[in-house]
Design an enzyme around this catalytic site. Structure first.
Site, short mmCIF file in Angstrom:
data_model
loop_
_atom_site.label_atom_id
_atom_site.label_comp_id
_atom_site.label_asym_id
_atom_site.label_seq_id
_atom_site.Cartn_x
_atom_site.Cartn_y
_atom_site.Cartn_z
NE ARG A 205 -3.92 -2.01 2.42
CZ ARG A 205 -3.76 -3.22 2.93
NH1 ARG A 205 -2.61 -3.55 3.47
NH2 ARG A 205 -4.73 -4.10 2.90
CG ASP B 33 -6.98 -4.21 8.69
OD1 ASP B 33 -5.87 -4.54 8.24
OD2 ASP B 33 -7.60 -3.21 8.30
NE ARG C 14 -9.39 -8.57 4.56
CZ ARG C 14 -8.73 -7.75 3.77
NH1 ARG C 14 -7.70 -7.04 4.24
NH2 ARG C 14 -9.08 -7.61 2.50
CG HIS D 84 -5.90 -0.88 5.97
ND1 HIS D 84 -6.38 -2.13 6.27
CD2 HIS D 84 -6.12 -0.70 4.64
CE1 HIS D 84 -6.89 -2.67 5.18
NE2 HIS D 84 -6.73 -1.83 4.17
#
Length: 316
Positions: A87, A147, A150, A174
């Protein structure tokens, strides 16, 4: 239901957010904006033609001025992450895109609550906070809500218990420096370690939790999905729509969203995710969670990693 939500960016994530919103009772007016006029018109046509199966709503392809009166503006614009790409590698390109978007959308919708989804989301939230001129409470990064989802999915599968009974969170960036503060992880009021023993005593066939493997599952899920299908958009869209519901509700909720730190846990001038009180007035403040010293150091490490990136980007 009379809320108006504008989405900037009609890529996989933006379009899926628009589609998901069109199936829920969150917004009565949806505006989708993208530099690619043909793409956004096609997305809107496709979504709108399915709304005959629900109560009437308005969904249009618009320009920045059409965002006027929005309750929420969601920014998803940016170059998508490619397989094997982090990212952070996206940073300067997407920062430049954000710098071009911010003044136009803020002029049109100065009173809206802004949900930043563009990656790297913590950096983009920081950039938007610095350049928009808006009060910080109006700016919410989607942060680690995905997250955290998840994590709860993984824990639910491991312990064979409903996700709604799991209260566990992912803090920090993140991205690669995120971590799970296990000190605050519970299943219906019982700590994760205690729940394992409880489940065994009840005759459930459960294995002891490998916490490092669970963190790896959370951190690597996005990359694995991208490698397998090219992009992630379903789960993040559901997470963002959940966040929209939170900020349009009548009272506040606690969520792991990204916002500016002002000395909490000894961290300042960076956006990352901790427990945050958020609701119809946007960010209301951080909710201190009991963490041990190792976990606090992990949070500081995540903040330092983000600050290293911030130091290298051009905000002018």
């Amino acid at each position: 239901m009379s809320s108006k939500i504008t989405i900037i960016g009609a890529g996989s994530v933006g379009a899926t957010i628009a589609y998901t919103l069109s199936n829920e009772d969150i917004a009565s007016n949806i505006v989708l904006i993208d530099i690619n006029k043909q793409k956004v018109e096609g997305e809107v046509m496709d979504i709108a033609q399915g709304t005959c199966f629900r109560d009437p709503i308005s969904i249009v392809a618009g320009e920045y001025e059409d965002a006027k009166g929005s309750d929420i503006v969601i920014i998803t614009s940016g170059i998508a992450r490619k397989p094997g790409q982090t990212r952070i590698e996206l940073t300067q390109t997407n920062v430049n895109i954000m710098k071009s978007i911010a003044p136009q959308i803020v002029k049109a919708a100065p009173d809206a609550l802004y949900i930043i989804v563009s990656n790297p989301v913590d950096i983009m939230t920081y950039v938007f906070t610095k350049i928009s001129g808006l009060p910080e409470n109006q700016i919410i990064g989607s942060g680690t809500i995905l997250d955290t989802a998840r994590l709860r999915c993984g824990l639910s599968e491991h312990f064979k218990v409903s996700q709604k009974n799991i209260h566990a969170y992912v803090f920090g960036e993140h991205g690669d420096t995120s971590f799970i503060p296990w000190t605050g992880a519970y299943i219906s009021g019982v700590s994760i370690n205690e729940y394992y023993e409880l489940a065994k005593s009840l005759g459930k066939d459960v294995k002891e939790l490998d916490k490092e493997a669970m963190l790896a599952y959370v951190q690597k899920s996005g990359g694995q999905i991208i490698a397998k299908k090219g992009a992630t958009f379903y789960a993040v869209s559901k997470a963002v729509c959940k966040l929209c519901g939170i900020v349009l509700a009548s009272s506040d909720s606690v969520a792991t969203v990204s916002s500016m730190m002002h000395g909490e846990y000894g961290i300042e001038d960076v956006c990352l995710s901790t427990l945050t009180l958020v609701g119809p007035n946007g960010i209301q403040g951080k909710v201190p969670m009991r963490m041990n010293q190792k976990e606090i150091e992990q949070l500081k490490k995540s903040a330092d990693a983000l600050k290293e990136v911030i130091a290298q980007i051009n905000l002018d």
